[in-house]
Design an enzyme around this catalytic site. Structure first.
Site, short mmCIF file in Angstrom:
data_model
loop_
_atom_site.label_atom_id
_atom_site.label_comp_id
_atom_site.label_asym_id
_atom_site.label_seq_id
_atom_site.Cartn_x
_atom_site.Cartn_y
_atom_site.Cartn_z
N ARG A 110 0.86 -1.18 0.00
CA ARG A 110 0.00 0.00 0.00
C ARG A 110 0.90 1.23 0.00
NH1 ARG A 110 -2.38 -3.48 3.95
NH2 ARG A 110 -4.50 -4.14 3.39
N LYS B 116 -2.55 -2.29 7.41
CA LYS B 116 -3.93 -1.91 7.70
C LYS B 116 -4.45 -2.77 8.85
CE LYS B 116 -8.07 -0.54 5.18
NZ LYS B 116 -8.73 -0.53 3.85
N HIS C 38 -1.53 2.94 -6.40
CA HIS C 38 -2.27 1.70 -6.13
C HIS C 38 -2.46 0.85 -7.37
CE1 HIS C 38 -3.06 1.98 -1.90
NE2 HIS C 38 -3.92 0.99 -1.96
N ARG D 299 0.04 -1.82 -7.07
CA ARG D 299 -0.40 -2.85 -6.13
C ARG D 299 -1.47 -3.74 -6.78
NH1 ARG D 299 -1.43 -4.30 -0.59
NH2 ARG D 299 -3.65 -4.40 -0.06
N HIS E 95 -4.83 -8.58 3.31
CA HIS E 95 -6.29 -8.47 3.44
C HIS E 95 -6.76 -9.35 4.60
CE1 HIS E 95 -6.88 -7.30 -1.08
NE2 HIS E 95 -6.56 -6.26 -0.31
N TYR F 217 -10.02 -9.57 -7.46
CA TYR F 217 -9.01 -9.83 -8.49
C TYR F 217 -9.35 -11.07 -9.32
CZ TYR F 217 -6.47 -6.25 -6.03
OH TYR F 217 -6.12 -5.06 -5.44
#
Length: 302
Positions: A149, A174, A243, A246, A269, A278
Site C-alpha cells: 500500500r 492496515k 495503487h 499494487r 487483506h 481480483y
C-alpha cells in the site's frame, strides 16, 4: 447532545487511538462520521446516546444517502456508529446497538484498474539518470514487487529490509497487522542502487528508507507526484497512480498462481472477499482472450 454524551464520544476516540491503535485516517473518518450523527441527534432533540433507536439510525443513513453519499461512504458511517455503540455497550451506557442490523444500499463494485506486463515493463525499464530517478525507480519496483500500500511504502524504514534474504517487513499494515513480504531481484537491485546514493546524501539518524532531497521521510503525496512526473518524462499518457502498481501485482500473481489465499496474505487483506475482486479481473482477462480466439465467439463480418 448533553455534556456527558460529548464526553463519551471523546473517550471513544481516545480508546480508538490508544488501545485499538487505529490509524490516524480511521480516527479522523470516525470523528467526521459521528459528528454527522451527533448533529442528527441535536436536530431531533435526542440528548443521550441510549435514546437513539434503530429507526433513527435508518432515518439518518437515508438522509445521508439522499445527499449523494456513495454506498461505500454509508457503509463506513454505519461501521463507525456500530463501533461506537459496541464501546457504549461495554461501558454499560446503553442496552442495544441500534446500527447492528442496518445495511447500506448496495452499489456496483468497481474493478480496480491494472497495467499489463508489457506496460509495467515499459514503466520500470525506462532507466534512471539522476539521484531522484534512482530513488523513484527503487520505490516503483518495490511497489510492484511486493504489492505494498502507499502508506506502507512511505512508512518503511531501513531496518525493515533484509536484502540478503530478499524480504521486507511491514511493521504496521492496515488494521495494525504486520507481515513479511518477498522482494524480487529487480527490486533488490534498484534498492541497492538507491542505498548507495542515500548513504551519501542523507543523515545517518534518519530511519526512513525513502527520503527527500532534504533528507527527510518522503510523504505519500510526494510519492504520488513523483510517479506522475515519472510517467510524463517516460512518455506514458495514461494516468497511473501508486495503487495501480499494487493492483497489478495482485492481478498478475493471481493470474499465474491461481492461489487466492497466498495473494490474500501478501496483500494483507483480513477478509478473502476483498481479495476476490481480483478473480473478476482474471476472468475479464480470460473473457477477452476467448472473444478474440474462439472461432464461435468471433462476430461475423457485416
Amino acid at each position: 447532545m448533553d455534556a456527558d454524551a460529548e464526553l463519551m464520544l471523546a473517550d471513544f476516540f481516545k480508546q480508538l487511538t490508544i488501545e485499538v491503535r487505529a490509524s490516524e485516517h480511521t480516527v479522523k473518518s470516525y470523528q467526521r462520521d459521528l459528528k454527522h450523527l451527533s448533529r442528527y441527534c441535536t436536530d431531533k432533540a435526542i440528548s443521550h446516546w441510549a435514546d437513539l433507536k434503530l429507526t433513527d439510525v435508518r432515518s439518518h443513513i437515508a438522509s445521508r444517502h439522499r445527499k449523494g453519499l456513495s454506498s461505500k461512504s454509508l457503509q463506513r458511517e454505519l461501521s463507525a456508529i456500530r463501533s461506537f455503540y459496541n464501546y457504549l455497550l461495554k461501558k454499560g451506557q446503553c442496552s442495544t446497538n441500534p446500527a447492528q442490523h442496518i445495511q447500506a444500499p448496495k452499489q456496483a463494485r468497481k474493478l480496480p484498474k491494472t497495467l499489463d506486463v508489457d506496460q509495467l515493463s515499459g514503466l520500470l525499464e525506462a532507466g534512471a539518470s539522476s539521484l531522484l530517478e534512482i530513488r523513484d525507480l527503487a520505490m516503483f519496483e518495490l511497489f510492484y514487487s511486493s504489492g505494498l500500500r502507499l502508506s506502507e511504502l512511505a512508512a518503511l524504514n531501513l531496518t525493515d529490509l533484509d536484502l540478503p534474504d530478499s524480504t521486507l517487513t511491514v511493521r504496521i499494515g492496515k488494521g495494525g497487522k504486520s507481515r513479511v513480504l518477498p522482494v524480487g531481484s529487480k527490486a533488490v537491485t534498484a534498492i541497492e542502487n538507491w542505498l548507495l546514493q542515500r548513504a551519501v546524501k542523507t543523515a545517518v539518524t534518519e530511519p526512513a528508507l525513502f527520503v527527500s532531497t532534504r533528507g527527510t521521510r518522503l510523504g505519500q503525496r510526494s510519492i504520488e507526484l513523483r510517479l506522475e512526473q515519472w510517467c510524463k518524462k517516460k512518455g506514458i499518457a495514461e494516468h497511473i497512480h501508486p495503487h495501480m502498481l499494487r493492483h497489478s501485482f495482485a492481478s498478475h500473481l493471481l493470474e499465474s498462481s491461481q492461489d487466492l489465499r497466498a495473494v490474500q496474505e501478501l496483500l494483507g487483506h483480513s477478509n478473502i472477499s476483498t481479495t476476490q475482486i481480483y478473480t473478476h479481473l482474471d476472468f475479464q482477462h480470460l473473457a477477452e482472450i476467448y472473444d478474440k480466439a474462439h472461432p464461435r465467439a468471433k462476430k461475423k463480418p457485416l
